[in-house]
Design an enzyme around this catalytic site. Sequence first.
Site: not given
Length: 583
Positions: A92, A392, A410, A463-464, A484
Amino acid sequence: MRSSSLVLLLCMLNVSGQAQATRSGNGMVVSDNRLASEVGVQILRDGGNAVDGAIATAFALAVTHPQAGNIGGGGFLVLMDSAGNATTIDFRETAPLAASEDMFLDAEGNLERTTGPFGNSTTANHAGIKSVGVPGSVAGLYLAHQKYGSLSWERLVQPAIDLAEDGFALTITLANHADRFEAHAEITFLEEFFNTEEGVPAKAGEVWCQPELAKTLEEIRDHGHDGFYSGRVARKIARYMRKEGGLITREDLESYRAVERKPVSGSFGGYQVWSMAPPSSGGVTMIEMLNMITVAGTTHGGAMTETDSCSLEDGLPAYNSAYHVHLLAEVMRRGYADRAFFLGDPDFYLEMPVIEMISVDHAAELMATFDPCKASVSDSSEFNQLHDGANTTHLSVADRFGNAVSLTTTLEHSYGSGLGVPGLGFLLNNEMGDFNPVPGVTNSAGLIGTPPNRIEPGKRMLSSMTPTIVSKDGVPVIVIGSPGGRTIINTVFQSVLNMLAYEMPVDQAIEAVKIHHQWLPDRILYEEELLSPGIVVTLEEMGHTMVPVENLGRLMGISIDPETGMMTGYSDSSSPDGAAVGY
Ligand code: GLY
């Protein structure tokens, strides 16, 4: 050189999407771009393992799928090896060392507004030079290779260099982007991104080359991690940041490290689900939601009766019934509320209650307020959600040795910040927008100011992304993930549930109707063409606000038969250029 008509035909084939599942006994790569999937499969054919395949595919996506594939962004990789050991690599992005929690506020303490890549008015945390986080992708792919790769690093980066140098036929999707950028982009880098040597945007079917990106990739091929974080590339990034008023320095780049972390894991119906731990919220939230489904099945299953106000089934709700959608939405509401209150970067928020959150006891507590006939209410006076990027990309890989990799990466928005360093050929992310931008202000106007995800120097933004592997008896049986933005967790959750609880094959599970509830705004988004109008009315009568959308998720999945080792790959039909390629 290919004739233009043949190139156009290939291009048309490329954009036709993948309507059928692909089966193979030796190896499988599913990604958002056929050329990238083919690169990964060639690596598997050449004896590489799933980690090698994933690295090569990810670099290829940085060339062929520039809207989300990247070297200027970040992501997460989940690996399960043939011995059943699971691990993850966190790459990340981080906040630059000069970042501060109020860096996006104006003099009155409000979230500053600025101009976006197309002259649009937007918030400062999602646009402009300060929205760029320190990129993590190269560090993550390099760390994955150092620890788990088997072929040489050079071998894995070279196909991406070839694609950048020799070019590839521009798909209709990318050609449409090129037209839009030429007409509307206000950032020179973006406006000229798809230009050919003649200085005009490439057209669909024309070969589009990226010589500057090829050079950058050569540095990475020759010098590994340092090829990005020190030397020519790092010097150019830092110089550009200084000139444009950005925050990223040589020190930020030199000190960036990808991190190997333990995955989060939970069990569901005899299967083990492995996914990404914080700083992604994906794994924890999905496991919480699976646990709530288990609790609902146990506590309400046999005991449910039909009443005047609602109709209930025994045990697992009938697929696509009103009760099915209601249960999913209520589970999502509770999972996303926890996500917002508790999750952030574990290196900064040491007391994060992850173990408690993924316990079945906690799921039982959350479901104590579940009413099988009526929608709960999310308290919007306390909390709301910000928009986050829906652009992403995910890739899934399985090899013949029994290893599997699930990797999501992403730039945040499509084409990230739209900014790029002249001469380096790649786009920079706008991932700083994933932090909570206004400390202490959490309101119904769309701000979250809770502490776990506030900006701090060197911190990773929440983040997701939910790269996931499901195993049975220590053997991977599902590899899946999706882009998404905040919907990712729910689309992966529903696909996994479709396969494990409703015994759908991977292609059906991916194509099946998806809904999304994220606590606040308090509403259910649903794929309009896939949910019957009668069910929508029943859900409204139960108190839900129903909002139709065209599509949710773009899943890339593989299922593996544990008996035969046969792999089935499927690229969501919503991915115009995606493909499952096996051998
Ligand atoms: N940028 C989207 C996410 O990390 O969830």
